[in-house]
Design a protein around this motif. Structure first.
Motif, PDB file in Angstrom:
ATOM      1  N   UNK A   1       0.841  -1.189   0.000  1.00 36.52           N
ATOM      2  CA  UNK A   1       0.000   0.000   0.000  1.00 36.52           C
ATOM      3  C   UNK A   1       0.878   1.241   0.000  1.00 36.52           C
ATOM      4  N   UNK A   2       0.970   1.961  -1.149  1.00 38.45           N
ATOM      5  CA  UNK A   2       1.823   3.144  -1.223  1.00 38.45           C
ATOM      6  C   UNK A   2       1.451   4.154  -0.149  1.00 38.45           C
ATOM      7  N   UNK A   3       2.505   4.713   0.451  1.00 31.23           N
ATOM      8  CA  UNK A   3       2.280   5.719   1.475  1.00 31.23           C
ATOM      9  C   UNK A   3       1.971   5.148   2.837  1.00 31.23           C
ATOM     10  N   UNK A   4       1.750   3.823   2.899  1.00 32.89           N
ATOM     11  CA  UNK A   4       1.390   3.221   4.178  1.00 32.89           C
ATOM     12  C   UNK A   4       2.313   2.060   4.538  1.00 32.89           C
ATOM     13  N   UNK A   5       3.368   1.870   3.754  1.00 25.25           N
ATOM     14  CA  UNK A   5       4.264   0.746   3.991  1.00 25.25           C
ATOM     15  C   UNK A   5       5.523   1.198   4.687  1.00 25.25           C
ATOM     16  N   UNK A   6       6.448   0.269   4.865  1.00 24.97           N
ATOM     17  CA  UNK A   6       7.706   0.610   5.532  1.00 24.97           C
ATOM     18  C   UNK A   6       8.619   1.444   4.646  1.00 24.97           C
ATOM     19  N   UNK A   7       9.614   2.019   5.276  1.00 23.12           N
ATOM     20  CA  UNK A   7      10.643   2.731   4.536  1.00 23.12           C
ATOM     21  C   UNK A   7      11.498   1.725   3.788  1.00 23.12           C
TER      22      UNK A   7
ATOM     23  N   UNK B   1      17.750   3.185  13.332  1.00 22.62           N
ATOM     24  CA  UNK B   1      16.493   3.460  12.635  1.00 22.62           C
ATOM     25  C   UNK B   1      15.799   2.153  12.248  1.00 22.62           C
ATOM     26  N   UNK B   2      16.587   1.174  11.765  1.00 21.49           N
ATOM     27  CA  UNK B   2      16.006  -0.109  11.349  1.00 21.49           C
ATOM     28  C   UNK B   2      15.440  -0.872  12.540  1.00 21.49           C
ATOM     29  N   UNK B   3      16.094  -0.762  13.711  1.00 25.76           N
ATOM     30  CA  UNK B   3      15.591  -1.446  14.899  1.00 25.76           C
ATOM     31  C   UNK B   3      14.249  -0.871  15.330  1.00 25.76           C
ATOM     32  N   UNK B   4      14.074   0.423  15.159  1.00 26.13           N
ATOM     33  CA  UNK B   4      12.823   1.060  15.560  1.00 26.13           C
ATOM     34  C   UNK B   4      11.742   0.936  14.501  1.00 26.13           C
ATOM     35  N   UNK B   5      12.160   0.915  13.235  1.00 27.91           N
ATOM     36  CA  UNK B   5      11.203   0.892  12.120  1.00 27.91           C
ATOM     37  C   UNK B   5      11.762   0.002  11.020  1.00 27.91           C
ATOM     38  N   UNK B   6      11.509  -1.320  11.085  1.00 29.13           N
ATOM     39  CA  UNK B   6      12.114  -2.236  10.093  1.00 29.13           C
ATOM     40  C   UNK B   6      11.815  -1.802   8.663  1.00 29.13           C
ATOM     41  N   UNK B   7      12.860  -1.604   7.854  1.00 27.93           N
ATOM     42  CA  UNK B   7      12.652  -1.139   6.483  1.00 27.93           C
ATOM     43  C   UNK B   7      12.649  -2.277   5.471  1.00 27.93           C
ATOM     44  N   UNK B   8      12.249  -1.962   4.260  1.00 26.72           N
ATOM     45  CA  UNK B   8      12.477  -2.855   3.128  1.00 26.72           C
ATOM     46  C   UNK B   8      13.974  -2.837   2.809  1.00 26.72           C
ATOM     47  N   UNK B   9      14.523  -3.987   2.531  1.00 27.56           N
ATOM     48  CA  UNK B   9      15.917  -4.061   2.110  1.00 27.56           C
ATOM     49  C   UNK B   9      16.123  -5.327   1.276  1.00 27.56           C
ATOM     50  N   UNK B  10      17.293  -5.453   0.694  1.00 30.75           N
ATOM     51  CA  UNK B  10      17.588  -6.612  -0.156  1.00 30.75           C
ATOM     52  C   UNK B  10      18.869  -7.261   0.340  1.00 30.75           C
ATOM     53  N   UNK B  11      18.736  -8.474   0.854  1.00 31.78           N
ATOM     54  CA  UNK B  11      19.838  -9.259   1.420  1.00 31.78           C
ATOM     55  C   UNK B  11      20.362  -8.591   2.686  1.00 31.78           C
ATOM     56  N   UNK B  12      19.653  -8.830   3.778  1.00 32.22           N
ATOM     57  CA  UNK B  12      19.982  -8.194   5.053  1.00 32.22           C
ATOM     58  C   UNK B  12      21.419  -8.467   5.505  1.00 32.22           C
ATOM     59  N   UNK B  13      21.934  -9.723   5.437  1.00 36.07           N
ATOM     60  CA  UNK B  13      23.319  -9.933   5.879  1.00 36.07           C
ATOM     61  C   UNK B  13      24.328  -9.134   5.061  1.00 36.07           C
ATOM     62  N   UNK B  14      24.150  -9.090   3.734  1.00 32.66           N
ATOM     63  CA  UNK B  14      25.095  -8.343   2.896  1.00 32.66           C
ATOM     64  C   UNK B  14      24.971  -6.850   3.162  1.00 32.66           C
ATOM     65  N   UNK B  15      23.744  -6.369   3.363  1.00 32.54           N
ATOM     66  CA  UNK B  15      23.552  -4.950   3.678  1.00 32.54           C
ATOM     67  C   UNK B  15      24.253  -4.602   4.973  1.00 32.54           C
ATOM     68  N   UNK B  16      24.115  -5.466   5.975  1.00 31.44           N
ATOM     69  CA  UNK B  16      24.793  -5.224   7.254  1.00 31.44           C
ATOM     70  C   UNK B  16      26.313  -5.212   7.072  1.00 31.44           C
ATOM     71  N   UNK B  17      26.837  -6.156   6.298  1.00 34.22           N
ATOM     72  CA  UNK B  17      28.291  -6.210   6.096  1.00 34.22           C
ATOM     73  C   UNK B  17      28.799  -4.937   5.418  1.00 34.22           C
ATOM     74  N   UNK B  18      28.041  -4.427   4.465  1.00 38.92           N
ATOM     75  CA  UNK B  18      28.486  -3.233   3.753  1.00 38.92           C
ATOM     76  C   UNK B  18      28.500  -2.016   4.679  1.00 38.92           C
ATOM     77  N   UNK B  19      27.679  -2.067   5.714  1.00 36.03           N
ATOM     78  CA  UNK B  19      27.650  -0.967   6.675  1.00 36.03           C
ATOM     79  C   UNK B  19      28.558  -1.222   7.875  1.00 36.03           C
ATOM     80  N   UNK B  20      29.227  -2.370   7.879  1.00 31.79           N
ATOM     81  CA  UNK B  20      30.103  -2.693   8.987  1.00 31.79           C
ATOM     82  C   UNK B  20      29.355  -3.110  10.235  1.00 31.79           C
ATOM     83  N   UNK B  21      28.128  -3.633  10.077  1.00 33.00           N
ATOM     84  CA  UNK B  21      27.299  -4.038  11.209  1.00 33.00           C
ATOM     85  C   UNK B  21      27.239  -5.558  11.287  1.00 33.00           C
ATOM     86  N   UNK B  22      26.965  -6.084  12.462  1.00 29.91           N
ATOM     87  CA  UNK B  22      26.829  -7.534  12.616  1.00 29.91           C
ATOM     88  C   UNK B  22      25.470  -8.022  12.153  1.00 29.91           C
ATOM     89  N   UNK B  23      24.439  -7.210  12.309  1.00 30.37           N
ATOM     90  CA  UNK B  23      23.087  -7.669  12.024  1.00 30.37           C
ATOM     91  C   UNK B  23      22.216  -6.471  11.686  1.00 30.37           C
TER      92      UNK B  23
END
Length: 930
Positions: free
Chosen positions: A16-22, A51-73
């Motif tokens: 639903x546009x405008x009503x979904x996650x970031x 921000x993601x912990x408070x408001x889970x966003x749409x993303x693609x491949x969570x482990x790879x996204x975390x690695x690119x940001x230097x995060x564990x999870x």
């Protein structure tokens, strides 16, 4: 539905546009956040995680996204999880662009376009699920259980499926665990009579040309080289004249000839005329999949292709229903990530073509999302299969594959499987293929080297102990799947005192092998039993004598002049292994006797199981134990002249993982010829780089024949060479950079960075050592990201090589760093690969086995041949079709001129400074007018 089973479904609604996650997409060290209201923000890693912990966003491949940001999870709505649920067993490169291409959306370019794509992809996938209605009943139950486990996609999926707190209004309310019992929806395989002996009708060269014309079609580009190649290959598909003298064709076909269809044409004719199967063998999984795809031209109807074509691999590659069921049956109680991971596995298992998890239709990135224990860990990697004693035997993917192969006309296999089965006397039925095509034939020598070697090591001996004794009291879920020999044979042994006695004696003797914790005990000097005592002495000798000590690489030393106590430890281990070998041999003998003595009463399935058990004992236990004993006895004498022995301590990044005694054939083409080639009617060994390109063509062919085992056969091989149709001088350039110090990683990294930028992406960086790859990656990842170029890397991105290559192919302006495995596995046509940079001349590693073979083959020339082969293989990745353009750069001023023959004749070759190489690369790869 009880109150405890109610699932609330009023969570975020991505559709639903405008009503979904970031949406969140990651660059290197920073992230772009696109709110549901369209506001764009750039965030640092810590802020993105908060921000993601408070408001889970749409993303693609969570482990790879975390690695690119230097995060564990990083938590969020992972689009790949949704894709795996809605389109199980379907292909998708694990990036926003890959999702777009798979879903028919416009491919994104910038970070904000990628973020927008995630919302569009979520919307399309949820609508697709909703459009199916109740055609997919298992989806509702699986989604329901995954939602109870905390899966973020659960609520919107349940809404799409018409299932919520009032699910009863839409039909039967789902239950926890419903849909996970995938075996209930699977058909059983059916048994057929054994295939008859194939006929021996030859394939006429003219017929091969006609078949090729049918396969490529009237609209295809005319390639006379391909027709010449097909006609020459047909010579292998003729009946042989005498025993041990196969019709062997060595065929070098340059890139662009179209060799796959070129050999499929005569192979398919032989299979049809003679009602037999041709095995098409490859070295890499990527080519195995490509051949399977090409065979759709031969069998355009999916049902017929499924009957006529089968992909065969070792048992360890396939999904095991019994392993899965042991976890799935309690999934309603487990919940959490277990329910989510097994739910995605249930979706895949219900849709897969053949259960192949390694290079088949199992997405390589899925294991990274849900964990290897809940995915690849479900295969039978340790040979604990209980065969017909398994409740899922009649639905087993492996058994289906074996039976389909008996009726197939084209069997797409790999070199390791073909060689090992041939060495053991054939497949499960004792059948040896009559005709084999070995594609990627330049790797056949290496495949034989591995298949016919023997390793007495801690890991190998521990695996044998597990295979014999099972879990030994451990209570973990994985341990419950370690089914020892007693469990696998208990019903066969029941009522037969001789079998029971041999089995019990073998299991008692198996405790001579090292158990869990052996490596730590060796390091502490507390080895237990004769195997660990021997390995401790081996480790002592290697650490005392290996020249590379302290560098973090694997270590090795010669077996000569053994340290004090080593020979005594070897003799004690030999005696202990003899006490294990005797009852194992007796057990095998008794099982075979049972087949003979009870021939009139044994049912077919039981006969096959007894025969399979006897073959497993030979393969998994008696052959290695016999080889180990021979190796141990030779320590007091001399290594047989056909072999090379050495001691080794295996390391990964400085961490010891194995200790052992290794034996390889000095020339593995000898067992290749005697165990495999001499037993077939005909064989083809083909590659784009089958021969060396030195200044002596006759010597080049002789070397190719030696590596294929021709000197050990009773008849000569037919030599075939078909040159590439590509205009390499017009399409490619080669530069050797003369002013970069290859031992100064700052200079090397700067060269990679500027060359990749000059090409605008599409760069493949190849390295001779993992440490050098990591050093360059750490220096250039952020600068490239700041210029809009994504950088991916083997050993650093946590993805398997095939997935990295798929990403590289889908992202035409990305760059990829890798080692030999990437060089061999890349097939990327078009602009996605337009630049290759080699960090230095890829000389062979100076190992003891290489030293022995180098001495036997004539010294420096042997090194040159192997190095030219690697350069040719790498260069061959650049041009895959007639409109490709590419630049090859070698950052090594010490490259000798004699290696330049690795590149096609006429290709512009220049030794230049880095600045000139950068400018020339940019100019040559600039978009062409028109």
């Amino acid at each position: 539905m009880s109150a405890s089973d109610t699932v609330e479904t009023h969570g975020p609604a991505p559709a639903e546009p405008g009503n979904g996650p970031a949406a969140l997409v990651a660059g290197r060290g920073q992230a772009l956040w696109l709110s549901s209201d369209g506001e764009v923000e750039l965030l640092g890693p810590r802020e993105a995680a908060e921000r993601a912990a408070a408001e889970p966003p749409l993303l693609c491949h969570a482990p790879a996204t975390a690695r690119r940001l230097g995060l564990e999870r990083l938590a969020g709505y992972d689009l790949l999880e949704l894709f795996a649920f809605v389109r199980p067993a379907a292909f998708c490169a694990p990036t926003p662009r890959g999702l777009a291409l798979s879903l028919g959306l416009a491919p994104p370019h910038s970070l904000d376009e990628r973020a927008l794509t995630l919302g569009l992809a979520a919307d399309q996938l949820l609508r697709e699920m909703a459009a199916r209605g109740f055609e997919d009943p298992a989806a509702r139950g699986i989604a329901f259980t995954m939602t109870r486990g905390g899966w973020l996609w659960g609520p919107p999926l349940l809404r799409a499926l018409g299932t919520g707190a009032t699910a009863a209004e839409a039909g039967e309310a789902p239950r926890a665990g419903q849909g996970y019992a995938v075996w209930e929806r699977m058909a059983e395989w059916s048994e057929h009579a054994p295939p008859s002996q194939p006929s021996a009708l030859p394939v006429e060269p003219a017929a091969a040309r006609r078949r090729l014309a049918e396969l490529v079609g009237e609209e295809a580009e005319v390639r006379p080289q391909q027709a010449d190649y097909a006609e020459a290959i047909a010579r292998a598909f003729a009946p042989r004249e005498r025993e041990g003298a196969p019709n062997l064709v060595l065929a070098e076909a340059g890139t662009g000839v179209g060799k796959t269809l070129g050999y499929i044409a005569p192979a398919s004719l032989w299979a049809e005329q003679n009602e037999g199967a041709v095995w098409l063998s490859t070295y890499t999984r990527n080519l195995q999949r490509q051949i399977d795809d090409e065979l759709a031209r031969l069998y355009p109807q999916p049902a017929e292709k499924r009957r006529r074509v089968v992909v065969r691999k070792g048992r360890e590659n396939y999904f095991c229903l019994l392993n899965y069921a042991e976890q799935a049956r309690s999934v309603a109680l487990k919940g959490g990530e277990t329910a989510i991971g097994l739910g995605l596995m249930a979706r895949w298992a219900g849709a897969t073509r053949d259960g192949d998890m390694v290079g088949g239709d199992f997405p390589g990135w899925l294991a990274d999302l849900i964990g290897r224990g809940r995915s690849l860990g479900l295969t039978d990697r340790r040979g604990e299969c209980v065969f017909s004693a398994c409740e899922f035997y009649r639905k087993c993917f492996i058994e289906k594959s074996v039976r389909r192969a008996r009726q197939a006309r084209m069997v797409v296999a790999n070199h390791a499987l073909v060689l090992i089965q041939a060495a053991l006397g054939g497949d499960e039925d004792g059948q040896v293929p009559a005709e084999i095509v070995f594609d990627e034939g330049h790797h056949l020598f290496d495949a034989a080297d591995g298949a016919f070697a023997a390793h007495l090591s801690g890991l190998e001996a521990t695996e044998l102990r597990r295979w014999l004794l099972g879990a030994e009291g451990r209570r973990s879920a994985s341990a419950s799947r370690l089914r020892g020999l007693k469990r696998r044979l208990e019903d066969l042994a029941a009522g037969d005192p001789a079998i029971e006695e041999a089995l019990d004696e073998a299991l008692r003797a198996a405790r001579v092998l090292p158990g869990e914790g052996w490596h730590q005990r060796l390091a502490n000097g507390n080895g237990q039993g004769p195997t660990e005592a021997f390995l401790a002495r081996v480790r002592q000798q290697v650490l005392a004598r290996a020249r590379q000590a302290g560098e973090g690489y694997s270590l090795e030393c010669e077996t000569a002049a053994p340290v004090e106590g080593l020979l005594a430890a070897a003799a004690a281990l030999d005696e202990a292994l003899e006490r294990l070998e005797a009852p194992l041999a007796s057990l095998r003998k008794r099982l075979l006797a049972k087949l003979d003595q009870e021939a009139e009463t044994l049912e077919g399935e039981l006969r096959r199981r007894i025969d399979g058990a006897a073959r497993s004992l030979e393969k998994r236990a008696l052959l290695p134990v016999g080889a180990w004993r021979g190796m141990l006895r030779s320590l007091e004498e001399e290594t047989p002249p056909s072999f090379v022995d050495w001691f080794a301590v295996e390391r990964i990044e400085g961490r010891e993982i194995d200790v052992g005694f290794r034996r390889h054939w000095l020339d593995p083409s000898e067992p290749l010829a005697r165990a495999v080639l001499s037993r077939v009617q005909g064989a083809v060994v083909t590659s784009a780089t089958l021969t060396d390109r030195s200044e002596n063509p006759e010597a080049d062919w002789r070397t190719a024949e030696q590596r294929a085992g021709v000197p050990y056969l009773a008849a000569p091989a037919l030599r075939v060479r078909v040159d590439s149709p590509f205009d390499y001088p017009a399409l490619t350039r080669v530069f050797v950079v003369t002013d970069v110090r290859k031992d100064d990683m700052d200079q090397v990294a700067a060269a990679f960075r500027e060359l990749f930028l000059a090409a605008g992406g599409g760069g493949l960086g190849l390295f001779t050592a993992i440490s050098r790859l990591k050093a360059v990656h750490g220096r250039i990842a952020k600068p490239l990201a700041e210029r809009g170029l994504d950088l991916f890397a083997q050993h650093l991105d946590g993805l398997d090589v095939s997935t990295l290559v798929e990403i590289f192919r889908a992202e035409p302006d990305s760059c990829l760093l890798g080692t030999d495995a990437v060089r061999d596995g890349v097939d990327v046509p078009g602009r996605a690969l337009r630049l290759i940079v080699f960090d230095r001349v890829p000389w062979p590693r100076p190992s003891l086995i290489h030293k022995a073979r180098r001495s036997e083959a004539g010294g420096r020339g042997y090194d040159d041949r192997l190095t030219r082969l690697k350069l040719r293989q790498a260069f061959g990745r650049l041009v895959r079709r007639a409109d490709d353009r590419g630049v090859f750069v070698l950052l090594d001023p010490m490259m000798p001129s004699r290696l330049a023959t690795a590149f096609p004749e006429g290709v512009p070759f220049a030794r230049v400074g880095l600045a000139e190489a950068i400018a020339a690369t940019a100019a040559f790869l600039a978009p062409q007018d028109g």
